[in-house]
Design a protein around this motif. Structure first.
Motif, PDB file in Angstrom:
ATOM      1  N   GLN A 164      -6.050   6.404   1.972  1.00 10.23           N
ATOM      2  CA  GLN A 164      -7.253   6.698   1.181  1.00 10.23           C
ATOM      3  C   GLN A 164      -7.261   8.113   0.614  1.00 10.23           C
ATOM      4  OE1 GLN A 164     -11.027   7.354   3.558  1.00 10.23           O
ATOM      5  NE2 GLN A 164      -9.753   6.400   5.108  1.00 10.23           N
ATOM      6  N   ALA A 217       0.836  -1.205   0.000  1.00  7.18           N
ATOM      7  CA  ALA A 217       0.000   0.000   0.000  1.00  7.18           C
ATOM      8  C   ALA A 217       0.873   1.258   0.000  1.00  7.18           C
ATOM      9  CB  ALA A 217      -0.929  -0.013   1.209  1.00  7.18           C
ATOM     10  N   LEU A 235      -8.990   2.839  -2.487  1.00  5.21           N
ATOM     11  CA  LEU A 235      -8.832   1.585  -1.755  1.00  5.21           C
ATOM     12  C   LEU A 235     -10.187   0.901  -1.671  1.00  5.21           C
ATOM     13  CD1 LEU A 235      -6.818   2.616   1.465  1.00  5.21           C
ATOM     14  CD2 LEU A 235      -5.942   1.352  -0.507  1.00  5.21           C
TER      15      LEU A 235
END
Ligand code: NAD
Length: 268
Positions: free
Chosen positions: A115, A86, A120
């Motif tokens: 985010q 991520a 996401l």
């Protein structure tokens, strides 16, 4: 628009299914498959690994090396691997579909921090049918909860290590939220011996483990004189794989933010 998909954890149970789902989907193209560093599978063909025939996609071990070759990363691995991925995806503006479970609160908070940078999509269960059931449960709870006792049954294969399933718990949460209850206070996870009469507001959970059951959930609304049951039965992990690939395509036209399968399926 065709979404270029990267699958990480490609050698895992879900990894292989995700490759199969991405190859089969229209509007999606599998362009990257990643395995653990040091894996002997590096260089092998992703399609052959997943049993769907040669796809011309050579398996790699480093996400950074292939960051320009995909639009969305589908990640069903482990919390530590997902967090590292991520960070990299956020840096490069790549959308992520995340099926990994078992994050601690601190890990989840770190993940959700991305985010603001990327799209996401997180879900404990990517199956279309289960997500439809969440919606049906809202309606059933609104109509039936006052006059019925509510019990949730789930069954899974012998390898599953946690109980009740995250999906069963989510079903309980949906019912609790809809009826103004706190699941932490009303959930009953087992009954034995002199349990006393049933308290109306409780939500009971029953768990079965064994064999190769992919996943079964039934929520019962038990009233006097009638009973409603909402059941979902998964017969293949493809149910999760197809949902995740659908989510990847959907994310491409969204702004950075946090989404789940209820958003993907327009069930909000
Ligand atoms: P698995 O053990 O078969 O596969 C996990 C894969 O991730 C393995 O190939 C492993 O090598 C890879 N991996 C783990 N840590 C890694 C790291 N640090 N670096 C690189 N690769 C790493 O497990 P599975 O059954 O495929 O499940 C994977 C995850 O997906 C679990 O968290 C499971 O609970 C979750 N899951 C979610 C759904 C859903 O619908 N959301 C459905 C099924 C499984």
């Amino acid at each position: 628009m065709t979404v270029r998909i990267a699958v990480t954890g490609a050698a895992g149970r879900m990894g292989k299914i995700l490759i199969e789902a991405a190859v089969a989907a229209t509007g999606a193209e599998l362009t990257v498959a990643i395995v653990r560093p040091g894996s002997s599978l590096a260089g092998a063909d992703a399609g052959e690994l997943a049993g769907v025939g040669k796809q011309g996609v050579a398996i790699v071990t480093d996400l950074a090396d292939v960051i320009d070759r995909f639009d969305a990363l589908i990640d069903f691995t482990s919390p530590s691997a997902t967090l590292a991925n991520a960070e990299l995806c956020a840096k490069h503006g790549k959308a992520m579909v995340i099926g990994t479970t078992g994050f601690t609160d601190a890990e989840k908070a770190r993940l959700l921090g991305y985010q603001s940078q990327i799209q996401l999509c997180l879900a404990a269960n990517f199956s279309t049918g289960v997500n439809l059931c969440f919606k049906l449960l809202e309606t059933a709870a609104r109509v039936m909860a006052e006059e019925s006792d509510i019990e949730i049954y789930e069954a899974h294969h012998r390898h599953k290590v946690d109980a009740p399933s995250g999906t069963a718990l989510r079903m309980g949460e949906v019912i609790a939220d809809t009826t103004g209850r706190d699941l932490n206070k009303v959930a009953v996870y087992g009954r034995e011996g002199q349990t006393g009469a049933r308290d109306h507001d409780t939500i009971g959970f029953a768990t079965v483990r064994g064999g190769d059951v992919v996943g079964e959930h039934t929520v019962m609304f038990l009233a006097d004189g009638e009973r409603v049951e909402i059941t979902h039965k998964a017969s293949s992990r493809l149910a999760f794989g197809n949902g995740a690939v659908r989510a990847a395509g959907w994310l491409l036209s969204q702004k950075p933010g946090l989404y789940d399968m209820q958003d993907v399926l327009s069930l909000r």
